[in-house]
Design a protein around this motif. Sequence first.
Motif: not given
Length: 403
Positions: A215-223
Amino acid sequence: MQSDDNDAYPVDLQLQPDGKLVVTGPQRSENTYIDFALVRYTATGALDPTFGKGGKVVTPVGSGASSDRAAALQVQRDGKLVVAGTTNNSFKPTGDDFAVVRYTAAGVLDPRFGTGGKVITPVGAGSSDDTATALQVQPDGKLIVAGYTIKSDSTGYDFAVVRYTTGGALDTSFGKGGKVVTPVGVGGSNDVANAVQVQPDGKIVLAGLAGRDVALVRYTAAGALDTGFGKGGKVVTPIGPGDSRDVAFALQVQPDGKLVVAGSTDGGTTGDDFALLRYTATGTLDPTFGKGGKVITPVGLGASSDQAAALRVQPDGKLVAAGTASQDTGTPGFYFSLVRYRADGTLDTSFGRGGKVVTPVAGGARVDALRALQVQRDGKLVVAGYVNGGTSGSDFALVRYWP
C-alpha cells in the motif's frame, strides 16, 4: 553494540557528510528495559570516541520501566541527529506513543528540542497503540514521522503521520493539529506504514501494507490526501498469487519522480522472495519496469525466507535492495543479502554472483538480519543489521562492500 548479554538491534543507518556512520536501534539491558541506542563510527569502522561515551549513546525516553524502541534516524543539515520510535510507560498504561529524540552532533540531548531533547506524542484516540516506523527531515527542517495507530474500534491499524516544527512542537498547519490518520484497506484490515519519503514538491508518500497487499498513500504538503495519486490518494497492489502476504518496507523517489518500493512477497512452498515495485508519479504501475511494474527475486537457497528491508537508487539509476535471506540446506541460517538491479528491473549481473550477494557475517548457524543500507559518495555500499549467536545476545553489525 553489545555488552553483559544485553541485546541491541540496529534498524537504521545514516552517513554524515564527513563520512562517519551513525546507527540506531533499540537496546535491551539486563533489567529488561529497552532504550534508544545510537552508535557512531569513523569512516574506517572504528567507534568514534568524540561521540557520547566511547562512540555510544543510550537514552531512556519514557518514564519508569518504559519500552523505548528506536526505529528511524536522520542527520539534519546542522549535524544534529534525530531518532524516531515508540515508547510506553508501565506506570501509566495508556498505550504506545510516537517518540522523537534529538541529539547534538556530539551525542548530547538537544535542549532546544521538545522537553530536554525528547518529544512524546499520542496519535490515536484514547489509550491507542501508536507505533512510529519511519522519519524524514523536510528541506525547511520540519520533521515527518510515519507509522500506524490502532483503529478506534480496535479491529486493525491505520496509517499515521505526524509533522513537527524544528523545535519539536506539533505543526498545526499539517492535518488536524499536526496529525493525520488514514484507513487504507477494506474493513478492519491492518494498514501499516513502514516507510516515508518527502518529494521535491513537498508531497509526502507513505508505503507499507494494507491487509495482505502493498500500500502507498500520498498527501499534499498540508496533509490532505492527494487526489491526483492512485484512487483518492491511495494505491493498493497485490504481488504474489492468491492470498500471498505482500509488504513494502522501503521506499525511494527517483529523480524522474517515479516511486520504487522494496519488500517481500510470499512465494508459497518456495518461501518469501524479495519484491520490488515501481510506480509512475501518478501511482500507476510502471510498465517499463520488470513485468508490469513488478520484480520478484528469490535470493536464498531452498524454501528460503527472503525479505528486502532497505532500498537505494544509485546515481547511475541502478537499484540496490538489501535485507535478509535464509537457506535450509548446507548450513541453515539467515544472512545479510544484497541484490542490484538495472534501471529496468533486470538483475545487474556485474554485481556479486548474478546480481546477488549473500554474506554470513558471524558464521555458523546464526541469525544475521540486515536492516539498513547507504551508498557512499565513492559508490561503496554500507549495510547495518544485527548478528545473534544465541546465548551471547545480539550485536550491532556493519559491513561495507565495493561498488
